[in-house]
Motif scaffolding. Structure first.
Motif, PDB file in Angstrom:
ATOM      1  N   GLN A 170      46.429  38.837 -10.183  1.00  0.00           N
ATOM      2  CA  GLN A 170      45.872  39.044  -8.843  1.00  0.00           C
ATOM      3  C   GLN A 170      44.868  37.957  -8.454  1.00  0.00           C
ATOM      4  N   THR A 213      54.027  40.969   3.305  1.00  0.00           N
ATOM      5  CA  THR A 213      52.628  40.608   3.577  1.00  0.00           C
ATOM      6  C   THR A 213      52.336  39.228   2.982  1.00  0.00           C
ATOM      7  N   MET A 217      51.467  35.553   4.947  1.00  0.00           N
ATOM      8  CA  MET A 217      50.337  34.689   4.611  1.00  0.00           C
ATOM      9  C   MET A 217      50.805  33.292   4.225  1.00  0.00           C
TER      10      MET A 217
ATOM     11  N   THR B 216      47.554  39.995   9.482  1.00  0.00           N
ATOM     12  CA  THR B 216      47.780  39.484   8.125  1.00  0.00           C
ATOM     13  C   THR B 216      47.443  37.987   8.052  1.00  0.00           C
ATOM     14  N   VAL B 219      43.663  37.495   8.304  1.00  0.00           N
ATOM     15  CA  VAL B 219      43.022  37.797   7.016  1.00  0.00           C
ATOM     16  C   VAL B 219      43.164  36.590   6.086  1.00  0.00           C
ATOM     17  N   ALA B 220      44.348  35.954   6.113  1.00  0.00           N
ATOM     18  CA  ALA B 220      44.548  34.742   5.301  1.00  0.00           C
ATOM     19  C   ALA B 220      43.579  33.637   5.715  1.00  0.00           C
ATOM     20  N   ALA B 238      49.447  46.968   6.155  1.00  0.00           N
ATOM     21  CA  ALA B 238      49.469  45.495   6.101  1.00  0.00           C
ATOM     22  C   ALA B 238      48.072  44.961   5.792  1.00  0.00           C
ATOM     23  N   THR B 241      47.162  45.659   2.126  1.00  0.00           N
ATOM     24  CA  THR B 241      47.941  44.783   1.239  1.00  0.00           C
ATOM     25  C   THR B 241      47.464  43.332   1.344  1.00  0.00           C
ATOM     26  N   SER B 242      47.078  42.914   2.545  1.00  0.00           N
ATOM     27  CA  SER B 242      46.531  41.551   2.709  1.00  0.00           C
ATOM     28  C   SER B 242      45.287  41.375   1.847  1.00  0.00           C
ATOM     29  N   LEU B 244      44.506  43.113  -0.771  1.00  0.00           N
ATOM     30  CA  LEU B 244      44.922  43.159  -2.176  1.00  0.00           C
ATOM     31  C   LEU B 244      45.362  41.776  -2.651  1.00  0.00           C
ATOM     32  N   ILE B 245      46.182  41.128  -1.822  1.00  0.00           N
ATOM     33  CA  ILE B 245      46.706  39.807  -2.186  1.00  0.00           C
ATOM     34  C   ILE B 245      45.571  38.800  -2.344  1.00  0.00           C
ATOM     35  N   LEU B 246      44.522  38.945  -1.532  1.00  0.00           N
ATOM     36  CA  LEU B 246      43.370  38.033  -1.648  1.00  0.00           C
ATOM     37  C   LEU B 246      42.359  38.520  -2.682  1.00  0.00           C
ATOM     38  N   ASN B 247      42.750  39.522  -3.483  1.00  0.00           N
ATOM     39  CA  ASN B 247      41.939  39.960  -4.624  1.00  0.00           C
ATOM     40  C   ASN B 247      40.635  40.631  -4.196  1.00  0.00           C
ATOM     41  N   LYS B 248      40.652  41.250  -3.006  1.00  0.00           N
ATOM     42  CA  LYS B 248      39.432  41.918  -2.532  1.00  0.00           C
ATOM     43  C   LYS B 248      39.371  43.375  -2.967  1.00  0.00           C
ATOM     44  N   ASN B 249      40.537  43.940  -3.312  1.00  0.00           N
ATOM     45  CA  ASN B 249      40.575  45.271  -3.917  1.00  0.00           C
ATOM     46  C   ASN B 249      41.406  45.152  -5.180  1.00  0.00           C
ATOM     47  N   ILE B 250      41.038  45.886  -6.211  1.00  0.00           N
ATOM     48  CA  ILE B 250      41.752  45.766  -7.488  1.00  0.00           C
ATOM     49  C   ILE B 250      43.127  46.426  -7.393  1.00  0.00           C
ATOM     50  N   TYR B 251      44.144  45.749  -7.957  1.00  0.00           N
ATOM     51  CA  TYR B 251      45.489  46.315  -7.943  1.00  0.00           C
ATOM     52  C   TYR B 251      45.583  47.552  -8.816  1.00  0.00           C
TER      53      TYR B 251
END
Lengths: 262, 262
Positions: A170, A213, A217, B216, B219-220, B238, B241-242, B244-251
């Motif tokens: 991640q 998603t 990006m 989305t 956010v990028a 969306a 998940t955006s 999540l992809i940027l590592n702002k919430n733990i998977y």
């Protein structure tokens, strides 16, 4: 966006069986279906179970070429399998792929030149998976340098930053997005960028949502091409809308249908 | 992402009627519903049809505060209406908004300071809508300079690049995304960035798809906050998940539910 359909792959049960039984119809159905959904090219991979990839690959290529002239993306880690596919390809192909290892580059770049093929170069080498964007850039530079030394046109090179699953790596995903941007400014003329999209969601529970998603990006970061499942309608909707937002297709009320009719 | 729910607005029939009839329940239901869907704050706008906004605004604020302590975003082009809302607000509010006009800045920045409120500054002035990212940056700089002159903390400033509909200003949308990035590096400490999301899809036929695709991408580009419809589940999916992809919430496998339970 240059869309490469990922579904002709022996790891899928239908294609694995079709290869084994030499069932042309199933392969051709899968090819035409992906094209109808928007694929500009088709990935062709015999799959890990193939016992005779040296004959399976040319059989797949010939079978697909009976129903379409779309470019094929010959997908194997074995350069001999790729060459057997190149020998029977009628149109400009894409070799998928070389790593950043010198030995591999010195084999596959001349092969791509010989067959007037495009080439995907993955930012990875035998030392392992890069851990940050600096390592990705270094591997990309190795590939570009080798292409220049061999006189291979950089416009025909697709650089892949190597996408890792979000549930595994991640903390690296933002670096992967930024690599897509950096790869475009590494040389003049620019190489193209490509990703194997589905990797991002391997092992997760909401694959399509994560795929679309991340792709949205990546488009924002300037991505040129992706290997993906064009039958995923929501993914294609997100892709078409992403390109609309970046002014790559002209807005009309029916822009989704208009794109699909193009 | 700081999510501001957009639904308490007199331009919507239910809220317009609720204001007219002083129907507290409908306003409170709308407030609680948005919070349940993930809103961190609530926009409060009497709407264009309000005949007595100077009393409607404080009524709305008091009504909402009976059921929640979430911050309110007082939304009016009339600074007197905003001040009537500020007078009865119990918690830190957000003033929505000032333009980059000096007269407006000299009124609203002191008001924000007086009431310890945050402030949204929109990159627009009486000369009209900016036509490119350089004009947006110039207007943003005007707002920042005024905040510095008035001794207003830049961390409490939200800059809005002003989102235009993709069917009207398609060629400008990439500039708007890039402005979101540029606004973050215009000063140290950085201002925050915000958009009124729904503008992007005004008059289009697939509003939710365009909204979530643009969000989305934003956010990028580093967006901090958005005024949006938190009841749009696909939009919120969306957004989650955006991040999540940027590592702002733990998977985790249930990351969508986990975010909503936070």
């Amino acid at each position: 966006m240059f869309i490469i359909g990922e579904l002709i792959n022996g790891m899928y049960a239908n294609i694995g069986a079709a290869i084994k039984e030499h069932n042309k119809k199933e392969v051709q159905r899968c090819a035409l279906e992906q094209i109808a959904c928007g694929a500009d090219a088709l990935d062709v991979n015999c799959g890990p179970a193939s016992k005779q990839p040296l004959t399976d690959m040319p059989w797949l290529v010939k079978t697909i070429q009976e129903v379409t002239d779309k470019p094929l993306c010959l997908d194997s880690s074995n350069n001999k399998v790729i060459e057997e596919g190149l020998k029977v390809s009628k149109n400009k192909t894409i070799i998928n792929s070389t790593t950043a290892d010198q030995e591999k580059l010195d084999l596959l770049i001349p092969l791509a030149k010989q067959y007037n093929s495009k080439l995907i170069g993955i930012a990875i080498n035998t030392k392992g998976i890069p851990q940050n964007k600096d390592q990705r850039l270094e591997l990309a530079a190795t590939i570009i340098t080798a292409c220049q030394q061999h006189g291979f046109a950089i416009e025909d090179l697709y650089l892949d930053p190597i996408v890792l699953p979000v549930n595994v790596a991640q903390a690296q995903i933002k670096d992967i997005l930024e690599s897509i941007h950096e790869f475009q400014i590494i040389s003049e003329p620019s190489p193209k960028t490509i990703i194997g999209l589905s990797n991002i969601s391997q092992g997760t529970h909401v694959r399509s949502l994560i795929n679309r998603t991340f792709l949205t990006m990546a488009v924002a970061y300037g991505l040129n091409s992706a290997i993906l499942d064009p039958k995923d309608k929501e993914l294609m909707d997100a892709l078409i809308t992403s390109e609309l937002i970046l002014n790559k297709n002209i807005y009309c009320n029916s822009f989704l249908d208009a794109y699909r009719r193009k």
